[in-house]
Motif scaffolding. Structure first.
Motif, PDB file in Angstrom:
ATOM      1  N   PRO A  67      47.630  15.536  16.648  1.00  0.00           N
ATOM      2  CA  PRO A  67      47.624  16.518  15.536  1.00  0.00           C
ATOM      3  C   PRO A  67      46.567  17.604  15.666  1.00  0.00           C
ATOM      4  CG  PRO A  67      47.882  14.295  14.690  1.00  0.00           C
ATOM      5  CD  PRO A  67      47.584  14.152  16.144  1.00  0.00           C
ATOM      6  N   ASP A  68      45.444  17.314  16.329  1.00  0.00           N
ATOM      7  CA  ASP A  68      44.412  18.335  16.500  1.00  0.00           C
ATOM      8  C   ASP A  68      44.546  19.094  17.818  1.00  0.00           C
ATOM      9  OD1 ASP A  68      43.741  16.355  18.220  1.00  0.00           O
ATOM     10  OD2 ASP A  68      41.748  15.954  17.402  1.00  0.00           O
ATOM     11  N   GLY A  69      45.552  18.760  18.642  1.00  0.00           N
ATOM     12  CA  GLY A  69      45.764  19.455  19.901  1.00  0.00           C
ATOM     13  C   GLY A  69      44.795  19.091  20.997  1.00  0.00           C
ATOM     14  N   THR A 126      55.031   9.393  20.932  1.00  0.00           N
ATOM     15  CA  THR A 126      54.613  10.258  19.825  1.00  0.00           C
ATOM     16  C   THR A 126      53.286   9.780  19.273  1.00  0.00           C
ATOM     17  OG1 THR A 126      55.300  11.232  17.718  1.00  0.00           O
ATOM     18  CG2 THR A 126      55.811   8.904  18.070  1.00  0.00           C
ATOM     19  N   PHE A 127      52.585  10.680  18.592  1.00  0.00           N
ATOM     20  CA  PHE A 127      51.366  10.360  17.865  1.00  0.00           C
ATOM     21  C   PHE A 127      51.704  10.147  16.392  1.00  0.00           C
ATOM     22  CE2 PHE A 127      48.969  12.156  21.419  1.00  0.00           C
ATOM     23  CZ  PHE A 127      47.805  11.416  21.388  1.00  0.00           C
ATOM     24  N   THR A 128      50.913   9.346  15.719  1.00  0.00           N
ATOM     25  CA  THR A 128      50.999   9.285  14.263  1.00  0.00           C
ATOM     26  C   THR A 128      50.193  10.442  13.677  1.00  0.00           C
ATOM     27  OG1 THR A 128      49.089   7.812  14.139  1.00  0.00           O
ATOM     28  CG2 THR A 128      51.268   6.785  14.298  1.00  0.00           C
ATOM     29  N   LEU A 173      59.675  19.061  25.507  1.00  0.00           N
ATOM     30  CA  LEU A 173      58.896  20.257  25.190  1.00  0.00           C
ATOM     31  C   LEU A 173      58.109  20.038  23.906  1.00  0.00           C
ATOM     32  CD1 LEU A 173      61.611  23.016  25.732  1.00  0.00           C
ATOM     33  CD2 LEU A 173      59.546  22.801  27.079  1.00  0.00           C
ATOM     34  N   ARG A 174      56.904  20.583  23.849  1.00  0.00           N
ATOM     35  CA  ARG A 174      56.123  20.526  22.614  1.00  0.00           C
ATOM     36  C   ARG A 174      55.206  21.752  22.531  1.00  0.00           C
ATOM     37  NH1 ARG A 174      59.267  17.416  21.451  1.00  0.00           N
ATOM     38  NH2 ARG A 174      59.097  15.307  20.595  1.00  0.00           N
ATOM     39  N   PHE A 175      55.139  22.335  21.335  1.00  0.00           N
ATOM     40  CA  PHE A 175      54.147  23.356  21.032  1.00  0.00           C
ATOM     41  C   PHE A 175      52.846  22.678  20.636  1.00  0.00           C
ATOM     42  CE2 PHE A 175      57.007  27.077  20.601  1.00  0.00           C
ATOM     43  CZ  PHE A 175      56.150  28.051  21.073  1.00  0.00           C
ATOM     44  N   SER A 176      51.735  23.261  21.023  1.00  0.00           N
ATOM     45  CA  SER A 176      50.452  22.765  20.561  1.00  0.00           C
ATOM     46  C   SER A 176      50.314  23.045  19.064  1.00  0.00           C
ATOM     47  CB  SER A 176      49.318  23.461  21.317  1.00  0.00           C
ATOM     48  OG  SER A 176      48.071  23.187  20.719  1.00  0.00           O
ATOM     49  N   GLN A 185      40.021  22.664  13.207  1.00  0.00           N
ATOM     50  CA  GLN A 185      39.989  21.214  12.998  1.00  0.00           C
ATOM     51  C   GLN A 185      39.847  20.469  14.316  1.00  0.00           C
ATOM     52  OE1 GLN A 185      43.574  19.682  11.349  1.00  0.00           O
ATOM     53  NE2 GLN A 185      42.806  17.587  11.133  1.00  0.00           N
ATOM     54  N   LYS A 186      40.460  20.993  15.362  1.00  0.00           N
ATOM     55  CA  LYS A 186      40.367  20.374  16.684  1.00  0.00           C
ATOM     56  C   LYS A 186      38.910  20.316  17.151  1.00  0.00           C
ATOM     57  CE  LYS A 186      41.564  21.494  21.472  1.00  0.00           C
ATOM     58  NZ  LYS A 186      42.320  22.407  22.340  1.00  0.00           N
TER      59      LYS A 186
END
Length: 861
Positions: free
Chosen positions: A376-378, A415-417, A701-704, A842-843
């Motif tokens: 979630p924070d990239g 996946t991440f929670t 594929l995933r966007f940051s 936040q990252k």
């Protein structure tokens, strides 16, 4: 500039084939990865993949002694001269034949390239201003078979070339009167390595059967003299020599001519040693020699390596790093670190032999990657591959810091929670596993009542519900993360469940299936089907927009359709089949245009603001579409490597033989290193082995979350494209009065707000940083309060980038705190547009695990 993404890095692969090299200072390892080159910084624990690529896989890399230039050569002999300082391609060159090895002379003036049974001597690029970077000086013939290795003397006067015909040839780099060429025989197998002693013509040769020959010479390198013609030219240049000096020169020349006979008499084996003393036959695959410390490192096909001190042949270490063959070994300039490359497992290791510890240990997925997910924070990327491994990568360093190996079959989804500290993975072994990133362990395993193969996975926004779709029973299983119990089995699909996605804002699950439907399931209201969306073809991928108000579905006919999930109405569709541009396979008898008619998108992902969607599939292209306008914004070619299949566009009749396509004709055996007993009548290797070219495709594929980058799992590895890595000048509201001089003039007048506004209009990072760090700390609240609204978001985004790299944490945190306090309400009204910037901040605020900051980048089992 919104879609100006450029190649940033390549994760998931650390070594494929070719030779490893250390940088001049010995702190960086340069490794070929497919048709790219990666540089691993061992001091700062980071990796960087250079932004260039060759047409085919790289087979050898030559590094100049000063560390500024590198020459990379691919399988066909196409070469590129690379500047390691500017990361730019200086020139293209073609040797027209596959090159076996390449080596610069120690003084950096000459360059030897070996191809087939010929050694070519070139003038090294960069030493003289000339039109052609590579100028051929001499061509040396001698070996009857392919050449294998090169080594230079310390003074760059001679070089040795090893060959598969079991001989080693010594050539003179100049026209020496007493040394033109010399052949050394005595081995019973091909020569793997040949090494000169420091400041001597003594030579060590190592063969594949584990034999070491020591060759001694009575003639010193200083005893070599030039031929009469060359000497006369040199004398013309130095005509001002005194008579006494000429007499001394004549005396030394007579002495060297006597040495000519001595070198022929004394070039014989003084001693011979064997590595396989216990009778266990084990092929020696690579070797490296450090001239200052006299240490010889040899790697074997069984994964064992030896350290010997020469010329006494004293054994220092004998260790095993894996059960696969060691493909390449190299020592750094100080002789403390040894780099190993294992192509079979995709391993890259750096061993410090004095302390007997690993400095660097990385291994990529040695099969295809199947899925990826951003935290979630990239800050992290998790990948799952067909090898059954789950790997977690740090996006700042580009290195893997933990590997989970509990799965026993291919992983289909990861996946991440929402918390970012739990990873969930689904596999074809019939289990769904949850991993804890605090303790690095598998703390929960979810199974079904009867064994099924899970092909899709999703976790809801609260992290409590875990769902997985089966590809053989057509059911969806729901578990509780807290208890691990199976809560419900959702039945209704009449085909394999290909994709699952939870709504980001509520407990609603969307499932796409091969039965040409997308079902919307309500997790709160008795697990019932809320809506059923009919599709024109089999559903392959489904994705929610970040606000949960729109659903995108990719189908088998190559279309992407958009739906409003609340009332099950379709708002539009994109026909993307023509954008795929699929290449034809070597075995196909149709063109790429006809082949693309049966291809489709298999991966979808919305951008952080929901305005764009990223799509990829069975193609080398990734497309970005504008959702509102439903048009193609940009296409990215993820690979141009012709070593992969499905890259060609047209039929090539030159590859057709009387037996059919050349790709279908079996050329025979492999290398046979892992074969203990070959088949009867087989002369070499295992005739049952098969070679194939992997097909290029994009599986996920995933966007940051920050919106500044996106990643794709491809056949090549995990490719990351970013906006931050590209040097793009993008000024804002520019006029003639906005110059760096006017910015610094405002700083001298202490007009802080005006200086910041002018710096942002120029949009130069270094200038903006200079302005911000000039503002006194006590003036920050006043400046933040007087800043125009349009520059608040720009400054916040700039601070997010500075906090990642700068050491002035408190200073930049004060800027961020005052901006959020004074402009918080205005920013809240634009939460959708500013979300990537807030997530980027936040990252930076989230603390990293202590493992990354104190330990070297080792992979944990």
């Amino acid at each position: 500039m919104k879609f100006a993404y450029r190649f940033s890095n390549l994760y998931g692969a650390v070594y494929r084939q070719g030779n490893l090299s250390f940088s001049k200072d010995g702190n960086n390892v340069i490794s070929p990865i497919g048709n790219r080159v990666s540089v691993f910084d061992l001091k700062n624990n980071s990796s960087e993949t250079l932004p260039f690529s060759t047409v085919k896989n790289i087979t050898c890399v030559g590094l100049s002694p000063d560390g500024g230039l590198a020459i990379v050569v691919d399988e066909d002999g196409a070469a590129q001269i690379i500047s390691l300082i500017t990361r730019a391609v200086l020139q293209h060159f073609h040797f027209h034949k596959p090159v076996s090895s390449i080596r610069f002379s120690p003084d950096g003036r000459k360059l030897v390239v070996t191809k087939e049974n010929v050694a070519l001597l070139y003038h090294a690029p960069g030493k003289h201003r000339e039109y052609n970077a590579l100028v051929l000086d001499k061509t040396y013939y001698g070996p009857y078979d392919e050449t294998t290795c090169i080594d230079w003397t310390t003074d760059s006067k001679c070089f040795a070339v090893g060959s598969k015909d079991m001989s080693t040839w010594v050539f003179g780099a100049e026209r020496w009167a007493n040394l033109i060429y010399y052949s050394l025989g005595g081995h019973k197998d091909l020569v793997v390595g040949c090494f000169f002693e420091k400041e001597s013509l003594d030579l060590y040769t190592v063969s594949q059967d584990g034999a070491l020959c020591v060759w001694e010479s009575d003639t010193e390198p200083s005893g070599l003299v030039l031929t009469k013609k060359v000497a006369e030219k040199e004398e013309e240049k130095e005509s001002s020599l005194e008579e006494g000096e000429e007499a001394e020169e004549g005396g030394s020349r007579a002495q060297v001519i006597r040495g000519k006979a001595d070198i022929r008499k004394s070039s014989s084996v003084s001693s011979r040693h064997f590595f396989n003393k216990e009778g266990e036959f084990n092929n020696l695959t690579c070797a490296s020699f450090h001239k200052d410390t006299h240490i010889l490192v040899t790697g074997f096909a069984s994964g064992v390596f030896h350290l010997h001190e020469l010329p006494e042949f004293n054994l220092i270490h004998s260790l095993s790093i894996s059960d696969q063959r060691i493909s390449s070994v190299v020592m750094n300039c100080s002789g403390d670190w040894i780099g190993f490359g294992c192509s079979g497992m995709g391993q890259l290791l750096v061993w410090e032999w004095q302390s007997e510890s690993y400095v660097f240990k990385q291994q990529g997925h040695f099969n295809n990657m199947a899925s990826l997910a951003y935290s979630p924070d990239g800050q992290y990327i998790v990948t799952g591959g067909d090898d059954g491994k789950v790997k977690v990568w740090n996006t700042n360093s580009g290195l893997c810091f933990v590997t989970f190996t509990e799965h026993t079959s291919s992983i289909t989804h990861v996946t991440f929670t929402s918390s970012g500290f739990v990873i969930v993975s689904a596999s074809l072994d019939g289990t769904v596993r949850a991993y804890d990133l605090h303790r690095y362990r598998n703390f929960r395993t979810f199974t079904s009542p009867r064994p099924v193969q899970f092909s899709s996975l999703a976790v809801d926004f609260s992290g409590e519900l875990v769902s997985a779709g089966a590809q053989d029973s057509f059911e969806i299983f729901i578990w509780s993360m807290q208890t691990g119990r199976l809560l419900e089995v959702l039945a209704g699909h009449a085909g394999p469940v290909s994709s699952l996605c939870f709504s980001p804002v509520q407990s609603i699950l969307a499932s796409a299936s091969w039965d040409k439907t997308v079902r919307i399931w309500d997790m709160i209201d008795s697990w019932q089907t809320k809506e059923t969306l009919p599709l024109p073809a089999d559903g392959l991928a489904v994705s929610y927009r970040p606000d949960g108000q729109e659903l995108a579905v990719a189908t088998l006919d190559g279309e992407i359709s958009f739906w409003v999930p609340q009332d099950a109405t379709q708002t539009g569709s994109i026909a993307g089949r023509h954008d795929l541009v699929m290449g034809r396979k070597e075995s196909e008898k149709i063109t790429a245009k006809q082949s693309a008619k049966g291809k489709s998108f298999t991966a979808l992902c919305y951008s952080a603001d929901g305005a764009s969607i990223l799509a990829g599939g069975q193609s080398r292209f990734v497309c970005i579409y504008n959702v509102k306008e439903q048009i193609l914004m940009k296409k990215f070619e993820v690979s141009c490597n012709l070593s992969f299949d499905a890259m060609e566009e047209f039929l090539d009749r030159r590859k057709m033989t009387e037996f059919g396509s050349l790709a279908l004709v079996d050329e025979g055996a492999g290398d046979g290193d892992g074969v203990q007993l070959s088949l009867p009548g087989v002369r070499k290797g295992d005739m049952s082995s098969r070679h194939f070219k992997p097909e290029i495709r994009v599986s996920s594929l995933r966007f940051s979350p920050t919106g500044r980058s996106w990643a794709a799992t491809t056949t090549e590895g995990l490719l990351v494209y970013s906006l931050d890595g590209s040097m793009i000048f993008d000024p804002y509201d520019l006029d003639l009065d906005v110059t760096p001089a006017s910015v610094r003039r405002q700083l001298r007048l202490k007009e802080w707000t005006s200086a910041i506004v002018l710096a942002f209009r120029l949009n130069e990072h270094a200038l903006t940083q200079e302005v911000l760090e000039t503002v006194p700390h006590k003036e920050i609240p006043v400046v933040c309060g007087s800043l125009p609204d349009v520059y608040v978001e720009k400054l916040l985004f700039f601070l997010a980038g500075c906090l990642e790299k700068s050491a002035h944490l408190q200073f930049y945190l004060s800027w961020a705190q005052n901006l959020l306090l004074l402009h918080g309400q205005k920013l809240k009204n634009r939460s959708g547009a500013i979300l990537p910037t807030i997530q980027s901040l936040q990252k930076t605020f989230n603390p990293q695990p202590t493992l990354l900051s104190h330990n070297p980048p080792l992979e944990f089992p």
